[in-house]
Design a protein around this motif. Sequence first.
Motif, PDB file in Angstrom:
ATOM      1  N   GLU A 178     -16.831  33.670  16.824  1.00 46.83           N
ATOM      2  CA  GLU A 178     -17.397  32.679  17.744  1.00 46.83           C
ATOM      3  C   GLU A 178     -16.740  32.802  19.123  1.00 46.83           C
ATOM      4  O   GLU A 178     -17.408  32.749  20.157  1.00 46.83           O
ATOM      5  CB  GLU A 178     -17.164  31.266  17.201  1.00 46.83           C
ATOM      6  N   TRP A 179     -15.424  32.965  19.117  1.00 45.10           N
ATOM      7  CA  TRP A 179     -14.678  33.070  20.367  1.00 45.10           C
ATOM      8  C   TRP A 179     -15.062  34.334  21.138  1.00 45.10           C
ATOM      9  O   TRP A 179     -15.256  34.297  22.361  1.00 45.10           O
ATOM     10  CB  TRP A 179     -13.186  33.040  20.078  1.00 45.10           C
TER      11      TRP A 179
ATOM     12  N   ARG B 248     -14.970  32.347  32.704  1.00 46.37           N
ATOM     13  CA  ARG B 248     -14.951  30.884  32.561  1.00 46.37           C
ATOM     14  C   ARG B 248     -14.265  30.460  31.264  1.00 46.37           C
ATOM     15  O   ARG B 248     -14.010  29.278  31.056  1.00 46.37           O
ATOM     16  CB  ARG B 248     -16.372  30.316  32.615  1.00 46.37           C
ATOM     17  N   ALA B 249     -13.955  31.432  30.415  1.00 45.80           N
ATOM     18  CA  ALA B 249     -13.316  31.150  29.129  1.00 45.80           C
ATOM     19  C   ALA B 249     -11.845  31.548  29.183  1.00 45.80           C
ATOM     20  O   ALA B 249     -11.504  32.709  29.411  1.00 45.80           O
ATOM     21  CB  ALA B 249     -14.025  31.907  28.012  1.00 45.80           C
TER      22      ALA B 249
ATOM     23  N   ILE C 137     -12.546  22.117  21.005  1.00 43.73           N
ATOM     24  CA  ILE C 137     -13.608  23.113  21.175  1.00 43.73           C
ATOM     25  C   ILE C 137     -13.496  24.086  20.008  1.00 43.73           C
ATOM     26  O   ILE C 137     -12.618  24.932  19.968  1.00 43.73           O
ATOM     27  CB  ILE C 137     -13.468  23.851  22.524  1.00 43.73           C
ATOM     28  N   ARG C 138     -14.406  23.952  19.038  1.00 45.41           N
ATOM     29  CA  ARG C 138     -14.274  24.693  17.790  1.00 45.41           C
ATOM     30  C   ARG C 138     -15.359  25.747  17.564  1.00 45.41           C
ATOM     31  O   ARG C 138     -15.248  26.571  16.671  1.00 45.41           O
ATOM     32  CB  ARG C 138     -14.302  23.715  16.606  1.00 45.41           C
TER      33      ARG C 138
ATOM     34  N   ASP D 235     -19.964  24.271  21.081  1.00 48.20           N
ATOM     35  CA  ASP D 235     -19.077  23.345  21.803  1.00 48.20           C
ATOM     36  C   ASP D 235     -18.783  23.875  23.198  1.00 48.20           C
ATOM     37  O   ASP D 235     -18.851  23.136  24.198  1.00 48.20           O
ATOM     38  CB  ASP D 235     -17.750  23.174  21.052  1.00 48.20           C
ATOM     39  N   ALA D 236     -18.432  25.153  23.281  1.00 45.87           N
ATOM     40  CA  ALA D 236     -18.105  25.770  24.563  1.00 45.87           C
ATOM     41  C   ALA D 236     -19.311  25.758  25.488  1.00 45.87           C
ATOM     42  O   ALA D 236     -19.215  25.405  26.675  1.00 45.87           O
ATOM     43  CB  ALA D 236     -17.619  27.200  24.342  1.00 45.87           C
ATOM     44  N   GLN D 237     -20.454  26.138  24.956  1.00 43.17           N
ATOM     45  CA  GLN D 237     -21.689  26.184  25.743  1.00 43.17           C
ATOM     46  C   GLN D 237     -22.027  24.799  26.304  1.00 43.17           C
ATOM     47  O   GLN D 237     -22.398  24.661  27.484  1.00 43.17           O
ATOM     48  CB  GLN D 237     -22.827  26.690  24.871  1.00 43.17           C
TER      49      GLN D 237
END
Length: 239
Positions: free
Chosen positions: A112-113, A123-124, A83-84, A88-90
Amino acid sequence: MKVIPAIDLLDGKVVRLHKGDYDEATIYNDNPVEEARKFKEAGFDHIHIVDLNGAKEGKFVNLEHVKEIIDTLDISVQTGGGIRSYEDAQMLLDKGISNIICSSMAVKSPAEWLRVLDNYGQRAILGMDLKDGKVAYGGWLETLDQSLKDFLQPMIDRGLSTVLSTDISKDGTLEGPNIELYRKLSTQFPVLHFIASGGVANANDLKLLAEQNQYGVVIGRAYYEGKLSLDEMQRYHSE
């Protein structure tokens, strides 16, 4: 304490690495759904899945296997590996993953993070690998020349709530978790929930973690090698 069984996926198979070495991968099951089913039937409704191909290639590879586990067993999954970016996370969260775990992104793409934290909050999960007390990245070959407080505080300010912390020296070794490390982390950052990862070898290790009110612990190799039974894991598990 949340006891979270782990599945590491490599080429669609359940494996474990020793200290992150892909050349030292032990295959435990060719069928990840059947492996996850054992955890579900033992009373675990949430599991930890790492996409080892994704971690190596920089993109999430084993999504179809993770989705099959979720859809077949109606189980929630926290997952990481490859997950970069925010996209990707979405994508993973939109596909029904309960929680995503990011480590490299937090170091290499902090903006981004932080955007992930702004939009997805609890959720992260931050994946924080520690080597001699410093944050390690790049396949554990590099460490940040930055204090943990300076590293974590901007994330806490943006809503970070949970950290999966791995002591690299303990990962996959069955030598016992770094109890003192997790005690220090919880004391220094009381607003964060820390999930311990690495080194758990037996029920006594779970007992020690539970006694210090550890928020959570991931169990991998100890289970697969018969050092910990599902009953023992369940004994120390609470939602």
